[in-house]
Design a protein around this motif. Sequence first.
Motif, PDB file in Angstrom:
ATOM      1  N   ALA A 187      40.871  37.379  63.137  1.00  0.00           N
ATOM      2  CA  ALA A 187      39.562  37.701  63.713  1.00  0.00           C
ATOM      3  C   ALA A 187      39.243  39.196  63.662  1.00  0.00           C
ATOM      4  CB  ALA A 187      39.486  37.185  65.149  1.00  0.00           C
ATOM      5  N   LEU A 227      40.214  41.554  61.651  1.00  0.00           N
ATOM      6  CA  LEU A 227      39.996  42.027  60.282  1.00  0.00           C
ATOM      7  C   LEU A 227      39.048  41.135  59.494  1.00  0.00           C
ATOM      8  CD1 LEU A 227      43.609  43.175  59.283  1.00  0.00           C
ATOM      9  CD2 LEU A 227      41.760  44.490  60.318  1.00  0.00           C
ATOM     10  N   GLN A 228      38.480  40.143  60.169  1.00  0.00           N
ATOM     11  CA  GLN A 228      37.508  39.228  59.561  1.00  0.00           C
ATOM     12  C   GLN A 228      38.063  38.565  58.299  1.00  0.00           C
ATOM     13  OE1 GLN A 228      33.975  41.654  59.047  1.00  0.00           O
ATOM     14  NE2 GLN A 228      33.386  41.430  61.189  1.00  0.00           N
ATOM     15  N   LEU A 229      39.237  37.958  58.459  1.00  0.00           N
ATOM     16  CA  LEU A 229      39.876  37.275  57.335  1.00  0.00           C
ATOM     17  C   LEU A 229      39.489  35.801  57.354  1.00  0.00           C
ATOM     18  CD1 LEU A 229      43.477  38.774  57.742  1.00  0.00           C
ATOM     19  CD2 LEU A 229      41.617  39.641  56.308  1.00  0.00           C
ATOM     20  N   GLY A 230      38.827  35.355  56.288  1.00  0.00           N
ATOM     21  CA  GLY A 230      38.453  33.959  56.189  1.00  0.00           C
ATOM     22  C   GLY A 230      39.615  33.096  55.736  1.00  0.00           C
ATOM     23  N   THR A 268      40.907  33.931  52.243  1.00  0.00           N
ATOM     24  CA  THR A 268      41.675  35.174  52.174  1.00  0.00           C
ATOM     25  C   THR A 268      43.077  34.986  52.742  1.00  0.00           C
ATOM     26  OG1 THR A 268      39.645  36.476  52.403  1.00  0.00           O
ATOM     27  CG2 THR A 268      41.727  37.601  52.852  1.00  0.00           C
TER      28      THR A 268
END
Length: 435
Positions: A42, A44-47, A50
């Motif tokens: 969350a 680092l906004q990792l989907g 990724t």
Amino acid sequence: MSGLKSTTSNPWKTATLAGMASYLDAAALVTSGIAIGGYYAAPLQLGPETIGSLLGLQTLAFAAGALLGGRLGDRFGRRAIFTFSLVLYAVGVLLLLVATGPALLFAGVVTTGLAIGADLPVSLALVNEEAPEGKKGTMVLFSSMLWLAGIVAVLMLSSFVGAQGMSGGRILFAHLLVVAVVVLLLRLTLTESAEWAAARRAADAHPNTTAETIEFSRVRDLFRAPTGYALLATGLYYATWNLGANTLGQFGTFLWTALAKGEVAQFSQLTLLGLPVGFVAGLVFMRVIDRPARHAWFAAGTALIVIAWALPALFGPGRFTLVAVMLISGLGNSFAGESIYKIWSQELFPTLLRATATGVTMAFTRAFAGLAALGTPAFALGHTRLFFGLLLGVTSVSAVIGLVWVPRLPRAAQPEEPAEPSGAPVPETTEKAAP
């Protein structure tokens, strides 16, 4: 070189420091999954794509590192390669520790993957070669215990830092960095393998010898009899056994929640419940691994693994059958699977091809598991019975290979001794060690 004596004053020191490769391997993989897939996701906004790419790339990097490190370890020595690989490991973990975006994460997972891949085959070879006669299997198996210790350490640490968000992930990577630096400093006190050094001198002094008792040292020798058969057998055994173990490791939580409708916390608790059982069973197996009785223990462990995977294949993946798979196969794996594969990898290959062969079979197994993992979630949901039937099938294949094929392979012979079947009974305290 069966007459060589270890130059190490304390073989258990060598077994521990070299065997820490297994601790750092397991701890790195588990930490990456928890930190990148949880704590870092969350902030680092990792989907999902990724996260999957990062963890998959680490596995592929391990395969490449095992191929490269194993060969370099046979060519240039055990000590040089496992020292360099640990420096690389520390650098990779540091990148993951300070990462503020995907770029450093990708660099970190590739670096750590290469490092643990390169370290494992070389470290296993050193443990085997420096262990005293009659204790080689015991000390190689000890590395599997350290692998389990790495998982336990990370899970316990994670339980204390779970509420700290991204800082919790950094603490987990800091743990790896501290352990790696300490082990690196202590490894500098180890000497080179006396067996490898003697084999290297012999090969360099007689590079064109064609005697049947040649100490194989060239890569092409790995693919001709008798080593070619040993490479095929151990590679296929490890890959087919590992498919089930890797499925539980990577997708156990997914299968538990999606198919059995269980809760994540519940599955984690059950996982921790099985670890002490595996640890105690491993200690028991260490007492018999260098004795003729080991084949009976291996057969029992193999039977438990097959029975475990037969339950969801026959009765469906409910909570009971999935718990049974985890606990029963976990017990069986203490006497079979990766633990016995590591022993065979040292016994069946000559000194100057030992780490190379281990690196090849490790790389093949990781690549096979990585490719299978790409379709696991969708396949498990869409074709559930077939999915577990296939896992039972490949597990049965590994059982046949381990029980029927491997015991018929000749152990790697020394120049002064003939080859003997790998499954032949040996005296309890005078077992001939593989070179």
